[in-house]
Every structure is written in C-alpha cells, then in structure tokens.
Scaffold this motif. Structure first.
Motif, PDB file in Angstrom:
ATOM      1  N   HIS A   1      27.472 203.424 115.437  1.00 23.49           N
ATOM      2  CA  HIS A   1      27.436 202.644 114.053  1.00 23.49           C
ATOM      3  C   HIS A   1      28.178 203.011 112.820  1.00 23.49           C
ATOM      4  CE1 HIS A   1      24.997 199.920 111.579  1.00 23.49           C
ATOM      5  NE2 HIS A   1      24.435 201.153 110.925  1.00 23.49           N
TER       6      HIS A   1
ATOM      7  N   LEU B   1      23.276 199.278 117.784  1.00 23.27           N
ATOM      8  CA  LEU B   1      22.045 199.846 117.320  1.00 23.27           C
ATOM      9  C   LEU B   1      20.861 199.336 118.380  1.00 23.27           C
ATOM     10  CD1 LEU B   1      22.017 199.542 113.426  1.00 23.27           C
ATOM     11  CD2 LEU B   1      22.514 201.568 114.884  1.00 23.27           C
TER      12      LEU B   1
ATOM     13  N   TYR C   1      24.462 194.293 114.033  1.00 25.71           N
ATOM     14  CA  TYR C   1      24.944 195.486 114.674  1.00 25.71           C
ATOM     15  C   TYR C   1      24.699 196.001 116.332  1.00 25.71           C
ATOM     16  CZ  TYR C   1      25.223 196.041 109.765  1.00 25.71           C
ATOM     17  OH  TYR C   1      25.613 195.845 108.433  1.00 25.71           O
TER      18      TYR C   1
END
Length: 989
Positions: A99, A239, A236
């Motif tokens: 990330h 995640l 994202y």
C-alpha cells in the motif's frame, strides 16, 4: 441565521476593506519549520483529486465516542491475542508495504503542468512547508483587526503548529482525533496532503501505521450505498487482507478527507442515521459523517481539508483542532522556495554548467532583493501557488531554448488556473452548480476589464461593490458572493502595499488582471442587457420554431392555408436577426483586440516580455519617491492574452474549468481579425511593438492566420530589442509558418550570440539584407554565419557585422564562407578587430569569390601590407569595386599607393580618406556619417587621432590645388571635421 442573511448584513454594514483581515495573509513568522507546494494545488487541485479518486474507505465496527473529536473519554475496543496475532500476520505479509509503495508512486507523480513548464522535481527535492496556525471556530467566525502587509510581516505568527504535530493533545490534555485543516484557494492544502502521504510512505510519519486518503469529490459522485470495508478495498486493493481486522485491533489509522466542500453532509440524526458497522452498506456521505461522529471506528484519526466557507459544515463538537494554512507568511520561506526551485540542476536547460549556474544565482539574487523591498510581489507570494507561477514564468523567460506549440504565456496562466480550480464548483450546495472559474470570469473579469479600459490597477471599495454587488437580487446570488469572498477573493485581489493606498486593492499578479479582462471579453460577458435578453429569447424561439415547423408541415397538407408559410418564416426571423448581431459582437471583439494591440501611446514602451520580467524581478536603480507622479499604466498583455485564449489548447482547458468558447465563435473572431489586426499591422511598427505583434501571433497558435500575417512582413526591424532565447524562438516559430523571402532583417544591438543565430538559422537563410551589428558576436558566432552563407538555400546579399569582436579566428570562418558563397554582394566588417592576419585570411579566400561587390574593412588596425594585399586581390576580382579602409594604421607610403588607384584603370576604389588626389572624395559624407553613427561604440581618443589626420590630409590637399571651386569644397569638409572634433572634445557628440 442563513448564509444569505449573514452575507446581506455584511454587505449592508460591512466593508470590502474589512476583507484585508483575510486577504492579507496571516501574520508573519520567523524561523518556521521548513518544508509547500512545489506545485500549486489547493482543494481544487485536479491532479490530487485524480489520485484521491482512486481512494475509498472501509473500516471495522467501532464504538461510540463523543466530545468534539478528542479521544480522552473514548471507550477502547477490546483486542484479543488472536486479533493481535492476526494483525502481525497481515503486517508481515507486506500488505501495508505494498500500500505504501502504491501510494508513494501515485502521490510522488507530478502533474503535466509541472513537467511541461520546466524540469520535473520530486516532492522531496523541492518542498517548503507553508505556515500552519492553530485556530478555532470563534476566530473563523469573528473578524480580526485590519492589518497591512507590512504589519503582518513584522508581527510574529502565534500558535504555529507543524504538520506532524496536528494530532498532539490539545490545551486541555485531550488526545485530538479529528483535525480540520482549512485555507483559501492557493494556500497549498492539497500539496501539503500529498507531502504528508509521501512522508508516511517513507517512514517519516511514525505516529500512524496505516494512512487511507479519500477524495471528497470522488465520494460526492457516488450515491449508491456501499460499506466502509468495500469502499477501502475498491480503492486500495492491497488492503483487502487488512480491512477485516481494522475494527478489532489497535492499528493506528489515519483517514484523509481532501476537499470536504465537495460533500453535502447532514449531521442531524434525521438526515444521517447512526452506523457503527463497517460492513453495512450506506451512502458515502453517511460513512464520512459517522467517521467524524466517532461512531464508526472511534480510534481512527481523521484529517479534513476544506475551504473556509465549508468549515462550519462539521459541528464544532466533532472537531478536536482547527488549523489554518497561512501560506508563506514569512519572506524567508518565499526566498527558500525560490532558492530551492531555481537552483535545481537542469532548471536552466541547455548551455554550459558554469554559465547556467551563474544565471540561476543572479535570478535568485534579483528576486530576493525585490522581495526584501516588500513590493507587491511579496504580497502575491504569500500564496505558494503564485510562487510556482513566478518560477514557471521565469523558467519560460530565461531558460526556453525552443518553444514547442504547447508552451505559451497564456498556456502557463490557463494551466495555473486549472491546477488551482480544475472545474470546481463555487458552492456544492447551490443548485446552479456554477463553476468557480466561470464565476470569477463574470465578476472579477468585469472588474479587470473596467480597470484595463480606464488604465488603472488600484480599486477602491466602491469599485468592488459596483462590480460584485450591483446585480445581487436573489438569496442564491448572495450565498455565492459570500463563498467567493471567503474562499477565492484573496487569490485574485490583495491589499495594495504602496504608501497611501493601503485601503485599496490590486490584482495579486499584475498580468492576472489582463488575463481575466481578456477572458471576460472573449467569453462574451461584455454584453448589454438587450444583448443578454436577445440571446436567451433567440434560443427559446429557435427551439420552439423547430417543433412548430413539424406541426405546420402536417397541417399544411390537410389545410393548405396561405398564411402558414408566412407564420413559419416569421418565427425564423428573430434567430436569424440575432445571429447577425452575434456576428457584430465578434467583430467588436476583434476590433477591441486590434485597437489595444496597436495603441500608439504604448509604441515606445518595453516589449511585453521585458515588462513581465521587470514586474517579477523589479527594476534596478533608485526607488521612486512617494510624491513622484507614477508612470501611466500599460496593458499590452491584454490583447495578447485575448489571442492566446482563443487557441485550441487553451480553449480545451477552459472548457474543463466551465468556461466554454465554441469552435465557431473562435473561427468567426479569427475571421474578423483578418480585417482589423492584419490590416493595422501593415503600417510601420517600432521594434518593441513589432516584437509584441510577433509574440501575439505565437500566442494565438493559429498557423493559417499567422502565415497570412507574416507574409505581409517584408521588412523586420527589431533594433535594440533584447533578443533572449525565448524571443529568438518566438521569431523563428512565427516565421516558420511561411517560406517567403524577407527583404531586410535588422537585429542591431539585440544581445545575440551563437546559440541565438543557431535558433534563428531558418529565418536568416531567407533574409536578403541582414544587420547584425553591435551584438558581441565572436568566433563561435562566425562559425554559425559561415554555415549560413555556405547553405545552398541562403539568399543573404548584404551582411553587416560592424562592431563585433570577430577577431582573427572569426575572420578565418568568414573567409571560408566567402569562398563558397554565391549570394553575398555587400559585406561590412567595420571595427571587428581583424588585424593584419584576419585581413590576410579574407584576401586569400576572396580570390575564389565571384559575386562580392563591396567590402568594408575600416577601423581594423590594418597596416600597409594587409591593406595593399586586399587591394591587389580586389583589382583582379570580377565584381568587387569598392573597399573601405578608413581609420586603419596606414603610413604615408601606403596612402600614396592607395591614392594612385583609379577606377577606370584598376577596377576598384579604395575609400581611405576624405580626399581623392587634389579633390574631395565623393564619399566624404559617407565616411563622416559612419564615424558619427558608431562613435558611442568606438575608442574616442583613437577617433580623435584619426580625425586629426584626416583634417591634416584635407589641409595638405587644399594647398596643392589652385581651383577655387575645389578649395571651397575642401573648406566645407574641413569645417565639418573641425565641428566634429570640437563636439568630441566637449563630450557633446
């Protein structure tokens, strides 16, 4: 009280001057933590939005928290050993590291404007943090005392807080969870957030283990219910393994909500229900509200960026700290930014490293001195965005070696506005959804245009009221005005710093006034009431007539009534009539452009590029006395910006900003310009105005129009215009639209060098008469000239290189050019430090030339040997019949030998003296005129010695003739020489 009522009371009892409390940047600071916007990007930063649009949220189940976003009394969620172990496994899996890597790549990426207008810099290389001041809701709502720019610079800024300390405990010792970071357009909110994310990715923000940024603009476009967890994994993907444990662990999470003004939040329970389950689908706005309520993920920290007008959308009980971005309220921060930005390797583009480095240091020094004077540029550079604009403009002026079509001054300003506004609406709660830039064009543009027409740059409170308040009729209009005053006004207008004018306003950057005035005109906002009503009525009738036409056609087949076609045609009359009026309006735009472009009272000002340079770097010399009458204001950029805005690329960018200029309108304006602009350009223009005209054609970016305009330029005189690399590139770019021959190009005293000649090479090839005197052209430049003269497409017939340090090596290059050139007939090397060796090189190659007719080698320290050698070669030359040898070191024997030359016998005439045997030379006036013209650049003592020798020669020749007519001519010439010697001695020549 509604915003409209608040605004109305402000308009009634308040004063535009009171805006100085917010217009003038926050109080100055000394020694503040350094680290601000390398690229302008406020809440309206297009680039940051695009990045954040890839972001979203999804968090686990939280517990109820209260007390204004401070987490002192928060109920901690229990975390089992299993969840702790699970978190460690997730962390070790590298999900967060992936990330970080992904965010770093996105947020370190620079926008197109940054790469287009100069070298691209990383966020770590060029970044200066703006001043951040801790504030409160009371300070936001309560007016502060009026302070001038100078007073703010002198007063230290209180309650300064660094970006990394925003989540420290507050004054009561409570842990801060929610932070509202606000600032007006241009203060650097978005860039600061980008820097914060990059710092976390590189381990420089250890307080948080996970950072999740969101764009509120992105969230505002979604109405479909979605869970927080799904929102995060949607934005994202890395995640997806972290999301399940967010609510069940002690993971320190930071949510970033950029641009809260784009969201319409309702904190009432009746408007947004409570939700603590991160897996439950709710509208995105409900997710944001519950996060800020601390009902969802209570342990998470949240930083919100917004404009001042939207601060009150979050109830104060949910905010732990208010922080205001004050920009560069310390001139030391401004200097640091410019030092870092302009000293970057590669900033100067091509050229030697030593020369480029010296030029960069000189720019920084001049800019620093101008900032220290607390000029208007100091007030402008309170906003980091304007610091970027200053650096970009300087890069354009100084380090542009070639000008691609996309690089124009208008393009810089248009891109600058896109970086800061990016089509953002002024008020998301207003039903009109008018874009911020459109509102600015209609209101601030009107003020700018009125200032240009009345030739003034300072505006009083009455001027502002007439421009902004005169047409306020509805509550919506009053609300928009309030938002504009709190969020945008300061970006364009700031208090004047001139003594005695502290309570007036000026445009933050002078050129911005001319840009907005141009935009106001080109958008067609300069209309009378009849024109506005007529346009709307025409559109309505035009739409109705299409529907009626169908009905009438059907009825006429059933009931062939004669009046139906008449009625149908009557419906079409008004739209046709109005289209003619629109055509006249575009003629008026073209007429305005031509009138402003060729205004005779501006004929002898500096060209616009030099004016911009002076406005940024200042004018060196003694400062003007306060009581001294100011110079008349000049607005020569106004018509140039009008042309630049009409270019296809700038129209496309303005379309994104909500300012639409149709292709048809641009075409009709260009068509009308042919009747006005091109026709007026046919009359002779002074050099600086001609440079402005060429720059206008470059900004217009219309190749067909430019070709037609340039084709009429047969003679181009840019004498004494400082031809920077940019100006040379502009000239070359504009002239490249045609291939016609130029009768004469005069570049005398234009600060040219070898790189300038290289840039202008395609233009020089097409010039018959080329004037390059007084340009410090040395051997390197002569090498370029050699390549020019040896080119098979060269048409240069007359070349003047007088008063250039050509030297022996340069003479060798020119001699090689003479041997192979077939077009040159006149060559002037007057006062070029040739010496005997240089003249010998010329003579050696002259024998291979067959077209040269006149050669000037005057004032080159030639002795008898070199002078006679040149003359001997000239005798055998087929076309050469005139050689200038005056003001050289020729002895009496050399004089006698040169005196004996006869045109009828030797085929060449040597111009050495003012006499020809026992008579006055036919060229005596020419020689004296050459001396008088070049005296400012010659050694006066040496000129005096030569004039004395000429006078002695005249007196000697007069004594040898008995012809009274000849004696009278000698006496006349002697009197001219004596007069010149007298003026030379008195210093009046």
């Amino acid at each position: 009280m509604s915003r409209a009522m608040q605004c109305q009371s402000c308009l009634r009892w308040g004063s535009w001057v009171q805006l100085q409390r917010s217009l003038s940047p926050s109080r100055g600071t000394r020694g503040v933590h350094v680290c601000a916007a390398s690229v302008p990007g406020t809440a309206g930063s297009c680039f940051l939005r695009k990045i954040l649009c890839t972001s979203s949220i999804s968090l686990p189940r939280g517990y109820v928290v209260h007390q204004g976003g401070s987490g002192e009394n928060s109920v901690q969620p229990s975390s089992s050993r299993h969840s702790q172990s699970q978190l460690r496994n997730v962390a070790s899996s590298g999900a967060i590291k992936k990330h970080q890597k992904s965010l770093s790549a996105w947020f370190s990426h620079q926008p197109n404007e940054e790469r287009q207008f100069g070298p691209s810099f990383s966020m770590d290389a060029v970044h200066v943090d703006p001043v951040i001041r801790e504030s409160s809701l009371e300070e936001i709502l309560k007016p502060s005392p009026d302070l001038t720019i100078q007073e703010q610079l002198q007063q230290p800024c209180r309650q300064v807080i660094s970006l990394h300390n925003l989540f420290d405990v507050d004054a009561c010792g409570r842990q801060v969870r929610n932070v509202v970071l606000y600032g007006t357009v241009g203060t650097g909110k978005s860039t600061l957030i980008k820097k914060m994310v990059v710092d976390w990715c590189h381990g420089r923000l250890p307080r948080f283990e996970l950072v999740i940024p969101f764009s509120c603009e992105d969230l505002s476009h979604s109405r479909a219910p979605i869970s927080l967890r799904r929102l995060i994994t949607k934005k994202y993907q890395h995640l997806r393994d972290v999301v399940p444990v967010l609510g069940a662990s002690n993971l320190k999470v930071l949510f970033i909500l950029n641009g809260l003004e784009r969201l319409n939040l309702d904190f009432r329970l009746a408007g947004t229900e409570l939700c603590c389950d991160p897996s439950e689908p709710v509208p995105p706005s409900a997710i944001v509200v519950n996060l800020l309520r601390k009902y969802l993920l209570p342990e998470a920290s949240i930083i919100v960026t917004t404009r001042p007008s939207a601060v009150r959308r979050i109830p104060a009980k949910y905010v732990g700290r208010y922080a205001e971005i004050c920009g560069f309220s310390d001139t030391n921060l401004q200097k640091l930014y410019f030092q870092m930005r302009l000293s970057q390797p590669g900033c100067s583009g091509e050229g030697t490293r030593e020369g480029s480095s010296a030029e960069q240091e000189n720019l920084v020094e001049m800019l620093s001195r101008n900032l220290e004077r607390h000029n208007q540029i100091t007030a402008a550079c309170f906003l980091p965005s304007y610091c970027w604009l200053v650096c970009t403009t300087l890069h354009f002026l100084y380090f542009t070696r070639t000008v691609p079509p996309t690089q124009t001054l208008t393009g810089i300003y248009t891109s600058f506005l896109r970086l800061n506004f990016s089509g953002e609406v002024l008020d998301s709660t207003d039903p009109t959804n008018i874009s911020m830039m459109k509102y600015v064009a209609k209101t601030v543009g009107r003020l700018a245009y009125q200032g240009v027409m009345s030739r003034k740059t300072c505006f009083s409170e009455d001027d502002l009221q007439q421009c902004f308040e005169v047409e306020m009729k509805t509550e919506s209009e009053l609300n928009l005005l309030e938002v504009f005053r709190s969020d945008v006004f300061r970006f364009f207008l700031s208090p004047c710093v001139q003594p005695g004018k502290e309570h007036t306003f000026v445009f933050t950057i002078p050129a911005m006034q001319e840009y907005l005035a141009a935009l106001y005109v080109v958008l067609g906002e300069k209309k009378t009431l009849a024109q506005r009503v007529g346009k709307e009525l025409s559109e309505v009738i035009g739409r109705v007539s299409e529907d009626v036409a169908v009905v009438l056609n059907i009825i006429s087949k059933v009931l062939p009534l004669r009046f139906l076609p008449v009625l149908f045609n009557l419906l079409k009359i008004f739209p046709r009539y109005f289209s003619r009026l629109s055509g006249k309006e575009r003629d008026a735009i073209a007429h305005t452009m031509a009138e402003e472009l060729f205004k005779e009272e501006d004929y002898y000002n500096d060209d616009v590029l030099d004016q911009i340079n002076s406005s940024i770097l200042g004018v060196e010399g003694p400062m003007r006395h306060p009581d001294e009458a100011p110079d008349d204001e000049v607005f020569e950029l106004f018509p140039i910006f009008m042309g630049g805005i009409l270019s296809r690329r700038n129209r496309a960018i303005l379309e994104q900003l909500g300012c639409s200029i149709k292709n048809l309108a641009a075409f009709e304006i260009a068509k009308a310009m042919k009747k006005t602009v091109i026709r007026k350009s046919h009359k002779g223009l002074p050099p600086s105005e001609l440079m402005d005209y060429l720059f206008f054609l470059h900004e217009f970016q219309n190749e067909r129009f430019t070709a037609e305009a340039v084709r009429s330029l047969r003679t181009i005189s840019l004498t004494s215009v400082k031809m920077t690399p940019l100006k040379c590139s502009v000239l070359a770019s504009v002239m490249s639209t045609t291939c016609h021959e130029v009768e004469e190009l005069n570049l005398t005293s234009c600060n040219l060098d070898s790189s300038s000649l290289r840039t202008l090479f395609p233009v020089l090839l097409r010039c018959k008469a080329l004037h390059l005197q007084l340009n410090s052209l040395g051997s390197d430049a002569c090498k370029e000239i050699r390549d020019l003269l040896l080119h098979d497409k060269c048409v240069v017939s007359s070349l003047r290189l007088a008063n250039n340090p050509v030297g022996e090596q340069g003479a060798q290059f020119l001699a090689e050019a003479l041997a192979g050139n077939r077009s040159l007939t006149h060559l002037s090397l007057l006062h070029t430090a040739l010496g005997d060796r240089g003249a010998e090189a010329i003579a050696q190659h002259l024998a291979h030339n067959q077209h040269l007719q006149e050669l000037n080698l005057g004032y080159n320290s030639l002795t008898d040997t070199a002078a006679l050698r040149v003359v001997e070669v000239a005798k055998k030359h087929e076309a050469l019949d005139k050689v200038h040898l005056y003001f050289n070191d020729i002895s009496e024997d050399g004089k006698r030998a040169l005196h004996s030359l006869r045109m009828d016998r030797d085929g060449v005439r040597a111009l050495v003296f003012l006499t020809a045997g026992t008579d006055v030379s036919d060229y005596w006036s020419h020689i004296l005129n050459v001396v008088q013209r070049n005296l400012p650049f010659w050694d006066r003592e040496r000129v005096r010695q030569h004039l004395t020798l000429l006078l002695q020669d005249l007196e000697s020749s007069r004594s040898q003739t008995a012809n009274p007519w000849s004696k009278a001519k000698f006496l006349r010439v002697e009197s001219e020489v004596k007069k010149m010697l007298g003026k030379l001695q008195d210093g009046t020549l």
